[in-house]
Design an enzyme around this catalytic site. Sequence first.
Site, PDB file in Angstrom:
ATOM      1  N   GLN A  93       0.838  -1.203   0.000  1.00 22.99           N
ATOM      2  CA  GLN A  93       0.000   0.000   0.000  1.00 22.99           C
ATOM      3  C   GLN A  93       0.870   1.249   0.000  1.00 22.99           C
ATOM      4  O   GLN A  93       1.529   1.553   0.993  1.00 22.99           O
ATOM      5  CB  GLN A  93      -0.878  -0.006   1.257  1.00 22.99           C
ATOM      6  CG  GLN A  93      -1.741   1.220   1.422  1.00 22.99           C
ATOM      7  CD  GLN A  93      -2.553   1.182   2.706  1.00 22.99           C
ATOM      8  OE1 GLN A  93      -2.182   0.491   3.659  1.00 22.99           O
ATOM      9  NE2 GLN A  93      -3.651   1.908   2.737  1.00 22.99           N
ATOM     10  N   GLU A  97      -5.644   9.740  17.592  1.00 19.27           N
ATOM     11  CA  GLU A  97      -6.025  11.161  17.582  1.00 19.27           C
ATOM     12  C   GLU A  97      -6.930  11.450  16.383  1.00 19.27           C
ATOM     13  O   GLU A  97      -7.935  12.161  16.512  1.00 19.27           O
ATOM     14  CB  GLU A  97      -4.774  12.047  17.521  1.00 19.27           C
ATOM     15  CG  GLU A  97      -3.942  12.047  18.808  1.00 19.27           C
ATOM     16  CD  GLU A  97      -3.143  10.768  19.004  1.00 19.27           C
ATOM     17  OE1 GLU A  97      -2.915  10.047  18.011  1.00 19.27           O
ATOM     18  OE2 GLU A  97      -2.753  10.484  20.152  1.00 19.27           O
ATOM     19  N   GLU A 121     -10.286  -0.645   5.712  1.00 19.15           N
ATOM     20  CA  GLU A 121      -9.139  -0.807   6.602  1.00 19.15           C
ATOM     21  C   GLU A 121      -9.594  -0.783   8.056  1.00 19.15           C
ATOM     22  O   GLU A 121      -9.004  -1.412   8.913  1.00 19.15           O
ATOM     23  CB  GLU A 121      -8.148   0.332   6.322  1.00 19.15           C
ATOM     24  CG  GLU A 121      -6.821   0.205   7.053  1.00 19.15           C
ATOM     25  CD  GLU A 121      -5.782   1.227   6.585  1.00 19.15           C
ATOM     26  OE1 GLU A 121      -6.012   1.880   5.540  1.00 19.15           O
ATOM     27  OE2 GLU A 121      -4.760   1.344   7.254  1.00 19.15           O
TER      28      GLU A 121
END
Lengths: 364, 397
Positions: free
Chosen positions: B126, B384, B244
């Site tokens: 990827q 985050e 994902e």
Amino acid sequence: MTTDIETISMLRDSLERYTAEQYDFLKRWRVLEQPAGYSAAAWQNYAEFGWLALRLPEEEGGLDGDAVAQGAVMEVVGRRLLMEPLLASALLATGLVVKLGSPGQQAELLPALAEGRLKLALAHEEQLDGQSCWVEAGQLTGAKQGVLHGDAANRLLVTARDERSELQVYLVDATGEGVERQAYRLVDGRRAANLRFFGTPAERLGDEGSPSAADVLATAFDEASVALCAEAFGAASCLLEITNEYLKVRKQFGKPLASNQVLQHRMADLYMLKEEIRALTRTAQQAMLLPAAERGRVVSGARAYICHAARNIANEAIQMHGGIGVTEELEVSHYFRRLMVNAALFGGRDWHFTRFVESTLKSA
Amino acid sequence: MNKTLRDRAQRLREEVREFCRHEMPAALRDKSHRHQVLDKDDYLQWMRLLDAKGWVVGHWPQAYGGRDWSSLERFVFEDELARHGCPWIIPFGVKYVGPVIYTFGSEEQKRRFLPGIVKTEEFWAQGYSEPGAGSDLAGLRTQAVRDGDHYVVNGQKVWTTYAQWADWLFCLVRTGNDGKPQNGISFLLIDMRSPGVTVKPIHTMDGYHHVNEVWLENVRVPAANLVGEEGAGWTYAKFLLKNERTAGAIVGLAWHVLERLKKLARETTRDGQLLIDQPLMRNRIGEFELRFMALQEVAYQAVESMVEGTDNGGEASLIKVRGTELYQEVAEALVEALGAAGIAYDTAALHSAGLPPLGDDDVGGILKEHFYNRAATVFGGSSEIQRNIVAKAVLGL
Ligand SMILES: Cc1cc2nc3c(=O)[nH]c(=O)nc-3n(C[C@H](O)[C@H](O)[C@H](O)COP(=O)(O)OP(=O)(O)OC[C@H]3O[C@@H](n4cnc5c(N)ncnc54)[C@H](O)[C@@H]3O)c2cc1C
């Protein structure tokens, strides 16, 4: 006994200067690559600068360094992640020789320790609980594990029971017959060893005039714990500085990471933790002068808090660096691993926490 | 939630369990039990085993060789494998690029690439992140300039997992600079053997080589390898990121490491008492169990809401943040409980069946996983960024 401030600041300055030149992160790579897991050349330099005499009495040409002086050294050890057996040999083992050793043993061992010719390691921990190593007719039998720098040491100090089942410290030739050493790397690149003794010749450290070995050991472990607090302070301070700087220079979404308030607050929290580490380290150093029970309470409290706080700082430093934080290449992961090793030495967090709670509730 | 779907998922779970217990080849099972370092051949064997069961692309539509699994079945499948400590399903082909190709690709691309993905005959990597584009993926700068029936690609990718094994790289590149940074991004399939592709290893603190830098210098890529439309790559990238983040595995992983902690606590005596009998440890395990229960329930209900179409877009973030953070804390407690064994690290032993310096045969692997998974809160959208998603997309802040 307190070391004077000038001696301490000289010690700190000289160590800082030396390591800034000779032991920056790039130079440290070469040390990491060495099979011994530390730098023999640096060790020799430490001897020349007199740092290995830190723990020796003044009569022996030492600095008679107290916990604060030891802390000044350990703080630099933590900042630079020094790999040499300063804690294991120059502080812990040398301290045992000073307190327990007979005059003859001191005369033989202390100069060699100060000159760096002799490295000692203390073999204490055993796989099963308790102390099952024993000495009979001057011969040591049993096994120890996880001995920090146990492979670099020329001689070993081994805790074992004597014929009267009392705990003693024995001096053993590490390379002699009847010793099996299985050396390995720790996660931070330093080395340790598992040891087995098969009727190994062993000489008791001390004589009739020596204090109780169990008491001396207990003090020595507290002293080592306090040294680890100072090391944690050095490492944590560096992690904070590195991360602070990184957040200012790393940009994402067109602005520095540092401009995200959530990260500012996290840094503020880490700063507070670091200041608590500093304060507790100082308190623990002063507690070394207190009676055993109160000393143990304060030292263990500091240790338990600091293990947790330092780990928190290390985890956050990695997280705020993002991907680069988990790489071998960047310092951050090396601090993380060093703190992880230190947290497991001389009683883990749970042990210290429990000791702190028990003695606090008793004294309250 | 439809009962037939639940029953199907439950049946799948039982099949997977049966497979893990009785059909896994012993050598692979031992390696993965020890969390040993797996090489490319191990992964090939593993992916092909799953393919033989019809599972590796179970979540694909039947038309492309899949089984049309619902999100629930997919979740259950990944969860159960992870609970048994199975090897990672390398996601780049089967989970990431495959669905992009069958959803947005040309007929020719489907014919060319999908069979190799299903059979794991071609390995994918990827190529999203760049040195300047991590959390801010749209900041990527790798350039693709059209030159006749080719693109000429220049730039650098980083953190590219297993690029050293990859035959193909699916890559986000910049084909335009107009307006928002999300515009002008395209999705290209790059043959790793093309001249101008250089792979350089990055070592992580576990001592291994999982990730890489991939340098692209005047790499000529046939225009036929553009997926979908030029400039629409961000849409495909977002579609992929959604895949994902369907993290069934993280629940199973958290379970697995918690079980290991309990096993250790039951077997280890310290200070004269079994760890499991020490109040501190009991309390700690109890807290973990409680958090695990919350994670599991929230994950299930989130996945069910996805099946029903009542999800609000924050579910995947919730599972990822809670799951990875719990996982990390349990792993930390496990390593701490190992004592002296938890700081001894013999990297050579992790490549062979050698024993670690201290402790049980899986201790080295436990440490390796602990190190590697410090990144679990960084990759696949950091904690985050996940919180930002919840704050913005769900709470409207
Ligand atoms: C082991 C590993 C494997 C990987 N595999 C691949 C792969 O195969 N292919 C690929 O393309 N990428 C891969 N990645 C890259 C991964 O996706 C990135 O690391 C991730 O996107 C974070 O980017 P960064 O590392 O540049 O960190 P940064 O984006 O620089 O972030 C640093 C820190 O700042 C925080 N932060 C950033 N922005 C904000 C904000 N706005 N508000 C608050 N906090 C913020 C982050 O959460 C993080 O804590 C991998 C990474 C790792 C570590």
